[in-house]
Design an enzyme around this catalytic site. Sequence first.
Site, PDB file in Angstrom:
ATOM      1  CG  ASN A 207     -16.917 -17.330  46.364  1.00  0.00           C
ATOM      2  OD1 ASN A 207     -15.805 -17.021  45.982  1.00  0.00           O
ATOM      3  ND2 ASN A 207     -17.256 -18.575  46.632  1.00  0.00           N
TER       4      ASN A 207
ATOM      5  CG  HIS B  46     -14.396 -16.466  40.063  1.00  0.00           C
ATOM      6  ND1 HIS B  46     -13.602 -17.511  39.629  1.00  0.00           N
ATOM      7  CD2 HIS B  46     -15.602 -17.014  40.341  1.00  0.00           C
ATOM      8  CE1 HIS B  46     -14.302 -18.630  39.618  1.00  0.00           C
ATOM      9  NE2 HIS B  46     -15.519 -18.354  40.052  1.00  0.00           N
TER      10      HIS B  46
ATOM     11  NE  ARG C  74      -0.996 -11.313  31.953  1.00  0.00           N
ATOM     12  CZ  ARG C  74      -0.741 -10.087  31.472  1.00  0.00           C
ATOM     13  NH1 ARG C  74       0.079  -9.278  32.125  1.00  0.00           N
ATOM     14  NH2 ARG C  74      -1.314  -9.682  30.361  1.00  0.00           N
TER      15      ARG C  74
ATOM     16  CG  HIS D 137     -13.852 -23.673  47.014  1.00  0.00           C
ATOM     17  ND1 HIS D 137     -14.611 -24.288  46.044  1.00  0.00           N
ATOM     18  CD2 HIS D 137     -13.176 -24.683  47.644  1.00  0.00           C
ATOM     19  CE1 HIS D 137     -14.414 -25.588  46.085  1.00  0.00           C
ATOM     20  NE2 HIS D 137     -13.534 -25.854  47.039  1.00  0.00           N
TER      21      HIS D 137
ATOM     22  NE  ARG E 253     -12.475 -25.028  42.834  1.00  0.00           N
ATOM     23  CZ  ARG E 253     -13.179 -26.097  42.461  1.00  0.00           C
ATOM     24  NH1 ARG E 253     -12.590 -27.280  42.429  1.00  0.00           N
ATOM     25  NH2 ARG E 253     -14.439 -25.994  42.113  1.00  0.00           N
TER      26      ARG E 253
ATOM     27  NE  ARG F 251      -9.510 -25.259  40.157  1.00  0.00           N
ATOM     28  CZ  ARG F 251     -10.363 -26.051  39.516  1.00  0.00           C
ATOM     29  NH1 ARG F 251     -11.392 -25.532  38.884  1.00  0.00           N
ATOM     30  NH2 ARG F 251     -10.188 -27.358  39.516  1.00  0.00           N
TER      31      ARG F 251
ATOM     32  CD  GLU G  81     -18.094 -22.074  48.860  1.00  0.00           C
ATOM     33  OE1 GLU G  81     -19.296 -21.758  48.789  1.00  0.00           O
ATOM     34  OE2 GLU G  81     -17.349 -22.126  47.868  1.00  0.00           O
TER      35      GLU G  81
ATOM     36  CB  THR H 292     -18.911 -26.508  43.022  1.00  0.00           C
ATOM     37  OG1 THR H 292     -17.773 -25.992  43.718  1.00  0.00           O
ATOM     38  CG2 THR H 292     -19.476 -27.680  43.799  1.00  0.00           C
TER      39      THR H 292
ATOM     40  CD  GLU I 108     -23.920 -22.161  49.848  1.00  0.00           C
ATOM     41  OE1 GLU I 108     -23.775 -21.556  48.765  1.00  0.00           O
ATOM     42  OE2 GLU I 108     -23.061 -22.156  50.758  1.00  0.00           O
TER      43      GLU I 108
ATOM     44  CG  HIS J 234     -23.158 -23.164  41.925  1.00  0.00           C
ATOM     45  ND1 HIS J 234     -21.803 -23.142  42.169  1.00  0.00           N
ATOM     46  CD2 HIS J 234     -23.283 -23.620  40.660  1.00  0.00           C
ATOM     47  CE1 HIS J 234     -21.146 -23.587  41.126  1.00  0.00           C
ATOM     48  NE2 HIS J 234     -22.016 -23.872  40.174  1.00  0.00           N
TER      49      HIS J 234
END
Length: 241
Positions: free
Chosen positions: A7, A10, A18, A43, A45, A49, A70, A101, A151, A191
């Site tokens: 994933n 991040h 920034r 993901h 969202r 974000r 996701e 999550t 999952e 997760h």
Amino acid sequence: MARLGVNVDHVATIREARKGLQPDPAAAAVLAELGGADGITIHLREDRRHIQDRDLQVLRKTVKTKLNLEAAPTNEMVRIALDVKPDQVTFVPERRQEITTEGGLDVVANRESLAGKIKILREAEIEVSLFIDPDLDQVKASHKLGADAIEIHTGAYAEARPGKARVAQFEKIVNAVKTASRLGLTVHAGHGLDYWNVEPVAALEEIAELNIGHSIVSRAVLVGMERAVAEMKRLLVDARP
């Protein structure tokens, strides 16, 4: 050996701090695949974000393995999935206030709204997975709705203190995984998994795929994405000698 889905959310989180162009999640995905990733997970969202719509478009064109999207089970996300055609959609619960999550999707309480969305995506030849807690009722409901996979949410296991608390959470995962496998569901998990707690979960033969993000990206900041993925992949290989 369980497949490794990486994933890259991040990576986008760092970029959005920034509001610039770097680091690029697509570049991270390429390096993850070079490191041995069997798939890339993102993901999208509702509040955008981290991952943005453009990231999804670019990743669809560049990912060579498997692209797993996701998303919350909303009409907007179904429309996006039908347009972009990821290899798989994993429906997850979503709250604007949460940092990450917080738990699994309540399939039992949302059977009616999920059924139509699952049908639409499967008719478009997009595999559907449901992100659920290791709860037998949720597993059985997922099977009845015709999902291709589930999952298992491993967060409670990952957050539990080593000892009896973690053993208890692991037993819940084992029971859910074995039940799902008997029902014919493909089983994924993820997760909170990291380099120190992943091996017992990865050792479960019924699990086909692990989706891991934060710990790999955190490690990648220090040693690079390709090496961070390769180190995690080695743990998955060693878990089933």
